[in-house]
Design a protein around this motif. Structure first.
Motif, PDB file in Angstrom:
ATOM      1  N   PHE A   1     127.793  -2.025 135.006  1.00  0.00           N
ATOM      2  CA  PHE A   1     128.116  -2.908 136.121  1.00  0.00           C
ATOM      3  C   PHE A   1     128.531  -4.302 135.645  1.00  0.00           C
ATOM      4  O   PHE A   1     129.284  -5.001 136.323  1.00  0.00           O
ATOM      5  CB  PHE A   1     126.930  -3.028 137.072  1.00  0.00           C
ATOM      6  CG  PHE A   1     126.721  -1.812 137.938  1.00  0.00           C
ATOM      7  CD1 PHE A   1     127.560  -0.708 137.833  1.00  0.00           C
ATOM      8  CD2 PHE A   1     125.689  -1.767 138.863  1.00  0.00           C
ATOM      9  CE1 PHE A   1     127.371   0.399 138.627  1.00  0.00           C
ATOM     10  CE2 PHE A   1     125.492  -0.653 139.668  1.00  0.00           C
ATOM     11  CZ  PHE A   1     126.344   0.439 139.546  1.00  0.00           C
ATOM     12  N   SER A   2     128.024  -4.706 134.479  1.00  0.00           N
ATOM     13  CA  SER A   2     128.370  -6.027 133.957  1.00  0.00           C
ATOM     14  C   SER A   2     129.662  -6.010 133.150  1.00  0.00           C
ATOM     15  O   SER A   2     130.091  -7.048 132.642  1.00  0.00           O
ATOM     16  CB  SER A   2     127.230  -6.574 133.091  1.00  0.00           C
ATOM     17  OG  SER A   2     127.043  -5.772 131.942  1.00  0.00           O
ATOM     18  N   GLY A   3     130.262  -4.826 133.018  1.00  0.00           N
ATOM     19  CA  GLY A   3     131.539  -4.724 132.311  1.00  0.00           C
ATOM     20  C   GLY A   3     131.416  -4.296 130.870  1.00  0.00           C
ATOM     21  O   GLY A   3     132.425  -4.134 130.169  1.00  0.00           O
TER      22      GLY A   3
ATOM     23  N   ALA B   1     121.725   1.343 130.983  1.00  0.00           N
ATOM     24  CA  ALA B   1     123.142   1.660 130.806  1.00  0.00           C
ATOM     25  C   ALA B   1     123.937   1.352 132.068  1.00  0.00           C
ATOM     26  O   ALA B   1     125.068   0.853 132.002  1.00  0.00           O
ATOM     27  CB  ALA B   1     123.295   3.138 130.439  1.00  0.00           C
ATOM     28  N   VAL B   2     123.343   1.631 133.222  1.00  0.00           N
ATOM     29  CA  VAL B   2     124.006   1.327 134.492  1.00  0.00           C
ATOM     30  C   VAL B   2     124.183  -0.179 134.648  1.00  0.00           C
ATOM     31  O   VAL B   2     125.241  -0.663 135.068  1.00  0.00           O
ATOM     32  CB  VAL B   2     123.208   1.911 135.678  1.00  0.00           C
ATOM     33  CG1 VAL B   2     123.767   1.413 137.012  1.00  0.00           C
ATOM     34  CG2 VAL B   2     123.243   3.438 135.630  1.00  0.00           C
ATOM     35  N   ASP B   3     123.158  -0.947 134.270  1.00  0.00           N
ATOM     36  CA  ASP B   3     123.255  -2.411 134.343  1.00  0.00           C
ATOM     37  C   ASP B   3     124.396  -2.910 133.466  1.00  0.00           C
ATOM     38  O   ASP B   3     125.166  -3.798 133.868  1.00  0.00           O
ATOM     39  CB  ASP B   3     121.942  -3.056 133.891  1.00  0.00           C
ATOM     40  CG  ASP B   3     120.846  -2.935 134.938  1.00  0.00           C
ATOM     41  OD1 ASP B   3     121.186  -2.699 136.128  1.00  0.00           O
ATOM     42  OD2 ASP B   3     119.657  -3.056 134.584  1.00  0.00           O
TER      43      ASP B   3
ATOM     44  N   ILE C   1     138.892   0.835 135.123  1.00  0.00           N
ATOM     45  CA  ILE C   1     137.656   1.388 135.667  1.00  0.00           C
ATOM     46  C   ILE C   1     136.698   1.724 134.526  1.00  0.00           C
ATOM     47  O   ILE C   1     137.066   2.441 133.583  1.00  0.00           O
ATOM     48  CB  ILE C   1     137.941   2.637 136.510  1.00  0.00           C
ATOM     49  CG1 ILE C   1     138.740   2.246 137.770  1.00  0.00           C
ATOM     50  CG2 ILE C   1     136.642   3.323 136.907  1.00  0.00           C
ATOM     51  CD1 ILE C   1     139.115   3.410 138.641  1.00  0.00           C
ATOM     52  N   ASN C   2     135.470   1.195 134.592  1.00  0.00           N
ATOM     53  CA  ASN C   2     134.439   1.548 133.612  1.00  0.00           C
ATOM     54  C   ASN C   2     133.738   2.807 134.098  1.00  0.00           C
ATOM     55  O   ASN C   2     133.338   2.884 135.258  1.00  0.00           O
ATOM     56  CB  ASN C   2     133.417   0.413 133.476  1.00  0.00           C
ATOM     57  CG  ASN C   2     134.026  -0.846 132.901  1.00  0.00           C
ATOM     58  OD1 ASN C   2     134.896  -0.772 132.041  1.00  0.00           O
ATOM     59  ND2 ASN C   2     133.578  -1.997 133.369  1.00  0.00           N
ATOM     60  N   SER C   3     133.612   3.780 133.223  1.00  0.00           N
ATOM     61  CA  SER C   3     132.997   5.034 133.656  1.00  0.00           C
ATOM     62  C   SER C   3     131.894   5.472 132.712  1.00  0.00           C
ATOM     63  O   SER C   3     131.890   5.136 131.521  1.00  0.00           O
ATOM     64  CB  SER C   3     134.053   6.143 133.766  1.00  0.00           C
ATOM     65  OG  SER C   3     134.624   6.425 132.507  1.00  0.00           O
ATOM     66  N   LEU C   4     130.957   6.207 133.274  1.00  0.00           N
ATOM     67  CA  LEU C   4     129.831   6.746 132.534  1.00  0.00           C
ATOM     68  C   LEU C   4     129.583   8.168 133.014  1.00  0.00           C
ATOM     69  O   LEU C   4     129.467   8.406 134.221  1.00  0.00           O
ATOM     70  CB  LEU C   4     128.581   5.887 132.767  1.00  0.00           C
ATOM     71  CG  LEU C   4     127.261   6.379 132.169  1.00  0.00           C
ATOM     72  CD1 LEU C   4     127.319   6.393 130.655  1.00  0.00           C
ATOM     73  CD2 LEU C   4     126.101   5.503 132.653  1.00  0.00           C
ATOM     74  N   VAL C   5     129.538   9.105 132.072  1.00  0.00           N
ATOM     75  CA  VAL C   5     129.224  10.500 132.389  1.00  0.00           C
ATOM     76  C   VAL C   5     127.899  10.829 131.715  1.00  0.00           C
ATOM     77  O   VAL C   5     127.806  10.856 130.483  1.00  0.00           O
ATOM     78  CB  VAL C   5     130.328  11.456 131.895  1.00  0.00           C
ATOM     79  CG1 VAL C   5     129.920  12.909 132.159  1.00  0.00           C
ATOM     80  CG2 VAL C   5     131.654  11.146 132.572  1.00  0.00           C
ATOM     81  N   LEU C   6     126.870  11.018 132.504  1.00  0.00           N
ATOM     82  CA  LEU C   6     125.569  11.352 131.937  1.00  0.00           C
ATOM     83  C   LEU C   6     125.607  12.771 131.379  1.00  0.00           C
ATOM     84  O   LEU C   6     125.987  13.714 132.073  1.00  0.00           O
ATOM     85  CB  LEU C   6     124.483  11.236 133.004  1.00  0.00           C
ATOM     86  CG  LEU C   6     124.272   9.840 133.610  1.00  0.00           C
ATOM     87  CD1 LEU C   6     123.150   9.886 134.643  1.00  0.00           C
ATOM     88  CD2 LEU C   6     123.970   8.812 132.534  1.00  0.00           C
TER      89      LEU C   6
ATOM     90  N   SER D   1     133.086   0.550 138.710  1.00  0.00           N
ATOM     91  CA  SER D   1     132.314   1.345 137.765  1.00  0.00           C
ATOM     92  C   SER D   1     132.024   2.697 138.406  1.00  0.00           C
ATOM     93  O   SER D   1     131.706   2.759 139.596  1.00  0.00           O
ATOM     94  CB  SER D   1     130.996   0.646 137.409  1.00  0.00           C
ATOM     95  OG  SER D   1     131.231  -0.629 136.844  1.00  0.00           O
ATOM     96  N   MET D   2     132.131   3.765 137.614  1.00  0.00           N
ATOM     97  CA  MET D   2     131.898   5.112 138.137  1.00  0.00           C
ATOM     98  C   MET D   2     130.896   5.843 137.253  1.00  0.00           C
ATOM     99  O   MET D   2     130.986   5.795 136.026  1.00  0.00           O
ATOM    100  CB  MET D   2     133.214   5.901 138.223  1.00  0.00           C
ATOM    101  CG  MET D   2     134.206   5.314 139.197  1.00  0.00           C
ATOM    102  SD  MET D   2     135.799   6.188 139.199  1.00  0.00           S
ATOM    103  CE  MET D   2     135.286   7.781 139.823  1.00  0.00           C
TER     104      MET D   2
END
Length: 390
Positions: free
Chosen positions: A378-380, A373-375, A333-338, A124-125
């Motif tokens: 991380f859980s997919g 959101a981070v949780d 890869i799961n990604s999140l851009v704040l 996760s990124m």
């Protein structure tokens, strides 16, 4: 009766020059191989020696456990990668007339937190915008404060925070993201980024959308006096075609740093997504056999960096990290851009409340939604914004 040919007794023995020459040639070849091996292994070996000197316990741990081990919390190993906005002509430190050494402060241009699930090897990124307003924690003699997150690394370096800028930034991110611990950190500057990509022979990146940037800053000309008074001499025009692109170090840096791109690529958030692409492409290229088995490339990666790269990944974690990297699926890869997009987690407060500066705050002025959101990340799961209200 046995006869002896007297003529043979008077013959001179055959010359041993050829044999001596052959021996000499073998010696030269052997010495050359030793020198060559010494050349290609000098910098990696020196780096290893420095790590052992810095952390002898870690070296002993690696001897006992050749596979090495990575720190983890709840089955995850978390990494922080930062890129700093350092120009080549500005040193990391300087000495005053009385001999005191001071650190120069460099703003953080890129902040990415990567987390690896040790069980399923999924990554996760999370990309953190540089204008995020945060509370920086106190520690010992270091006094906490509030400010933009892109200045936290510099504050830790110049303010004497225990562990330096990366440690301070890690602690700040742990608080706002709700992460138990960031286990390892790596810092790289522009020179190190370019050299690393070039040493690998470039990287292959799929560009989602073609774009132009007519205001890409030329290093060293940020304050140049342009004859036409349009500031055009300060900028470079860069262009990227959609689709597969092979990028050298400079091109990859332009792709990752561009802030004024057309076609929707002009935001810091589009830029953060591009940086994640570059990071994955570099990881994939570094793990290819052609690079792992090429001692010249390995040597160049070590010798050219100098201060350009700083990391707290110790020798005992190196082998384990390499083995883990081989198992990671770069396509999953799961990604999140704040960002402050309508369906995201941040908003822009009135500038006059922050001295006229452009800043970003969490919606609801709480980090709860981001931590949730981070949780989920991380859980997919794909995190979604629950409440778009500011």
């Amino acid at each position: 009766m046995q006869y002896v040919d007297l003529g043979q007794l008077h013959q001179k023995p055959k010359s041993s020059k050829k044999k001596n020459f052959l021996k000499f040639g073998i010696i030269i070849l052997f010495v050359s191989l030793i020198l060559y091996a010494g050349y290609i292994l000098y910098w990696p070996t020196l780096s290893l020696i420095k790590q052992i000197a810095r952390s002898p316990k870690a070296a002993l741990s690696l001897i006992k456990n050749p596979e090495g081990e990575l720190k983890e919390s709840n089955g995850r190993t978390n990494f922080l990668l930062i890129g700093i906005d350092k120009r080549s002509n500005i040193p990391y430190s300087y000495s005053t007339s009385n001999g005191d050494v001071h650190q120069n402060g460099f703003l953080t241009d890129t902040i990415i937190v990567a987390s690896v699930n040790k069980e399923n090897k999924k990554v996760s990124m999370i990309s953190i915008p540089r204008d995020l307003w945060v509370v920086v924690p106190s520690s010992g003699k270091f006094k906490g404060y509030q400010g933009k997150i892109n200045a936290v690394y510099a504050s830790g370096e110049q303010g004497g925070y225990d562990g330096g800028g990366m440690a301070l930034l890690s602690k700040t991110l742990e608080k706002i993201l709700g992460i138990d611990e960031i286990h390892y950190s790596t810092r790289i500057d522009f020179d190190g980024f370019r050299q690393g990509i070039d040493s690998l022979g470039g990287i292959d990146v799929t560009v989602d959308k073609a774009f132009d940037d007519y205001e890409y800053p030329i290093e060293g000309k940020e304050s140049a006096n342009c004859p036409d008074k349009t500031f055009s001499c300060r900028y470079l025009h860069v262009h990227f075609n959609a689709g597969a692109n092979h990028m050298n170090g400079q091109t990859a840096l332009e792709f990752a740093r561009s802030r004024h791109g057309t076609n929707g690529e002009g935001s810091d958030f589009a830029r953060a997504a591009r940086q994640q692409k570059v990071l994955v492409a570099a990881k994939d290229k570094a793990l290819k056999a052609e690079n792992l088995l090429d001692p010249i490339k390995i040597n160049n990666l070590f010798k050219d960096f100098g201060q350009s790269v700083e990391t707290d990944i110790d020798v005992s974690a190196t082998v384990a990290l390499y083995n883990l990297s081989k198992e990671v699926n770069s396509n999953a890869i799961n990604s999140l851009v704040l960002s402050n997009a309508p369906d995201s987690y941040l908003y822009v407060p009135p500038a006059n409340q922050y001295g006229g500066a452009y800043t970003l705050l969490p919606k609801g002025n709480s980090w709860t939604q981001i931590q949730d959101a981070v949780d989920k990340l991380f859980s997919g799961e794909t995190p979604a914004q629950k409440d778009p209200k500011q």
